[in-house]
Design an enzyme around this catalytic site. Structure first.
Site, PDB file in Angstrom:
ATOM      1  CB  SER A  58      66.813  71.553 -14.718  1.00 13.00           C
ATOM      2  OG  SER A  58      66.078  71.766 -15.893  1.00 13.00           O
ATOM      3  CE  LYS A  71      65.949  68.696 -17.340  1.00 13.41           C
ATOM      4  NZ  LYS A  71      66.241  69.976 -17.943  1.00 13.41           N
ATOM      5  CE1 TYR A 118      62.507  67.943 -18.083  1.00 14.26           C
ATOM      6  CE2 TYR A 118      60.963  69.370 -19.239  1.00 14.26           C
ATOM      7  CZ  TYR A 118      62.194  69.158 -18.671  1.00 14.26           C
ATOM      8  OH  TYR A 118      63.123  70.167 -18.674  1.00 14.26           O
ATOM      9  CE1 TYR A 121      70.587  72.013 -18.133  1.00 17.03           C
ATOM     10  CE2 TYR A 121      70.615  74.149 -17.085  1.00 17.03           C
ATOM     11  CZ  TYR A 121      70.075  72.903 -17.227  1.00 17.03           C
ATOM     12  OH  TYR A 121      69.021  72.554 -16.445  1.00 17.03           O
ATOM     13  CB  VAL A 148      64.957  77.974 -15.242  1.00 16.15           C
ATOM     14  CG1 VAL A 148      65.988  77.756 -16.328  1.00 16.15           C
ATOM     15  CG2 VAL A 148      63.746  77.073 -15.422  1.00 16.15           C
TER      16      VAL A 148
HETATM   17  N1  GLN Z   1      61.016  73.147 -16.980  1.00 16.88           N
HETATM   18  C1  GLN Z   1      62.140  73.820 -17.572  1.00 16.88           C
HETATM   19  C2  GLN Z   1      62.163  73.600 -19.075  1.00 16.88           C
HETATM   20  O1  GLN Z   1      61.964  72.503 -19.487  1.00 16.88           O
HETATM   21  C3  GLN Z   1      63.399  73.342 -16.919  1.00 16.88           C
HETATM   22  C4  GLN Z   1      64.638  74.003 -17.478  1.00 16.88           C
HETATM   23  C5  GLN Z   1      65.717  74.224 -16.454  1.00 16.88           C
HETATM   24  O2  GLN Z   1      65.492  74.270 -15.238  1.00 16.88           O
HETATM   25  N2  GLN Z   1      66.924  74.440 -16.940  1.00 16.88           N
HETATM   26  O3  GLN Z   1      62.361  74.501 -19.837  1.00 16.88           O
END
Ligand code: GLN
Length: 323
Positions: A70, A73, A209, A259, A277
């Site tokens: 993520s 993003k 994505y 988050y 993650v």
């Molecule tokens: N590819 C992961 C997902 O969509 C990314 C989530 C993350 O890094 N918080 O679940």
């Protein structure tokens, strides 16, 4: 903001941080929906700092590629804001902390398909859809953007890279593995579609994505790539965004980048950050530097356990904070 870089100097300080925070035991979790991430050894730990004066400091596994997940993003948002089409994006996604997990479905339905912010999965799917209106492959466009911002453009083997696989790269096998268990992201995309907030087919948006999330980069590369956010929109090879757009991305990182742990992270670290993650966290010290830390084991909210602890200590010992 004052910097109290008292002894030890930054290079030694980073070595000390690695010594103190490299995990000795496999404490913490790995995401269940991304099989590749379960294979990464628990004791990986790297940290890199890229300064606005052009220096790069690093220690530990800072040259080992990991899955940015993520953290992507932040950069897709920057790309979306570059196009001068920001008003159409901001009518489709808000800029409020969600207080929910990054892949929650509940809020999206209650709020009629308008995601709270671009850093939860629903918001990132809208950003991807926005990019796909202009390009057939936003993930490859993101890869080019990151490669340039990390100073890795040019033939393989240049820029200090070992000949062989060029980093950054999209780990297509990891992406395929995640795509096989992407029911939740597909559900989010279908909700968005049902509420009229997705122009492309849901499956195509999720696939793109997931490929963005599967980009592999090192801490050094991510710190360099994030430098424009700490440097009034100026990246290592020129202007990326206006100073005000760069400031605004930093604000969204501070309020939404971790988050439902955004408040706790602001309390402990006092800097805008964005986690993934894969265990990476990108942090901005406005006017001074971008920092990337990586350690793969996660807390219950999906943020790197050792990475967060290391950043809290680094911020305390350097005085780096926006407060
Ligand atoms: N590819 C992961 C997902 O969509 C990314 C989530 C993350 O890094 N918080 O679940």
């Amino acid at each position: 903001m004052s910097t109290t870089l008292s002894a030890p100097p930054l290079a030694l300080l980073l070595e000390d941080i690695v010594r103190r925070h490299r995990p000795q035991q496999g404490v913490g979790g790995v995401p269940t929906n991304i099989p590749f991430l379960a294979t990464v050894p628990f004791d990986r730990f790297g940290i890199a700092v890229a300064t606005t004066s052009g220096e790069v400091f690093s220690s530990g596994d800072a040259g080992v590629p990991f899955s940015i997940q993520s953290i992507s993003k932040v950069f897709t948002l920057a790309m979306a804001l570059q196009g001068g089409r920001s008003s159409s994006l901001w009518s489709r996604v808000l800029r409020e902390p969600s207080g929910t997990s990054f892949n929650s479905l509940v809020q999206l339905e209650a709020e009629k398909g308008i995601p709270r912010n671009p850093f939860i999965n629903a918001g990132a799917l809208v950003v991807t859809d926005h990019l796909l209106e202009e390009t057939p492959d936003a993930a490859s466009q993101l890869l080019r953007f990151l490669t340039e911002q990390a100073g890795q453009a040019g033939p393989a083997g240049s820029q200090g890279q070992a000949p062989g696989r060029r980093v950054p790269f999209i780990d297509e096998a990891a992406a395929a593995g995640e795509l096989d268990s992407s029911s939740r992201n597909l559900a989010l995309a279908h909700f968005l579609k049902d509420f009229g907030n997705l122009t492309q087919p849901a499956a195509a948006v999720v696939e793109n994505y997931v490929r963005q999330c599967s980009i592999m980069m090192t801490c050094v590369q991510l710190a360099k790539a994030g430098l424009f956010l700490a440097n009034n929109g100026e990246g290592i090879s020129g202007s990326v965004l206006s100073p005000s757009e760069a400031k605004r991305i930093g604000s969204i990182m501070l309020t939404c980048g971790m988050y439902d742990a955004a408040g706790e992270f602001a309390y402990r670290v006092g800097l805008p950050g964005k986690s993934g993650v894969g265990g990476g966290i990108l942090v901005i010290v406005p006017g001074q530097c971008a920092i990337c830390v990586w350690s793969p084991r996660l807390d219950a909210k999906g943020n790197s356990l050792a990475g967060t602890a290391a950043l809290a200590e680094l911020s305390d010992r350097t005085g780096w904070s926006v407060f």
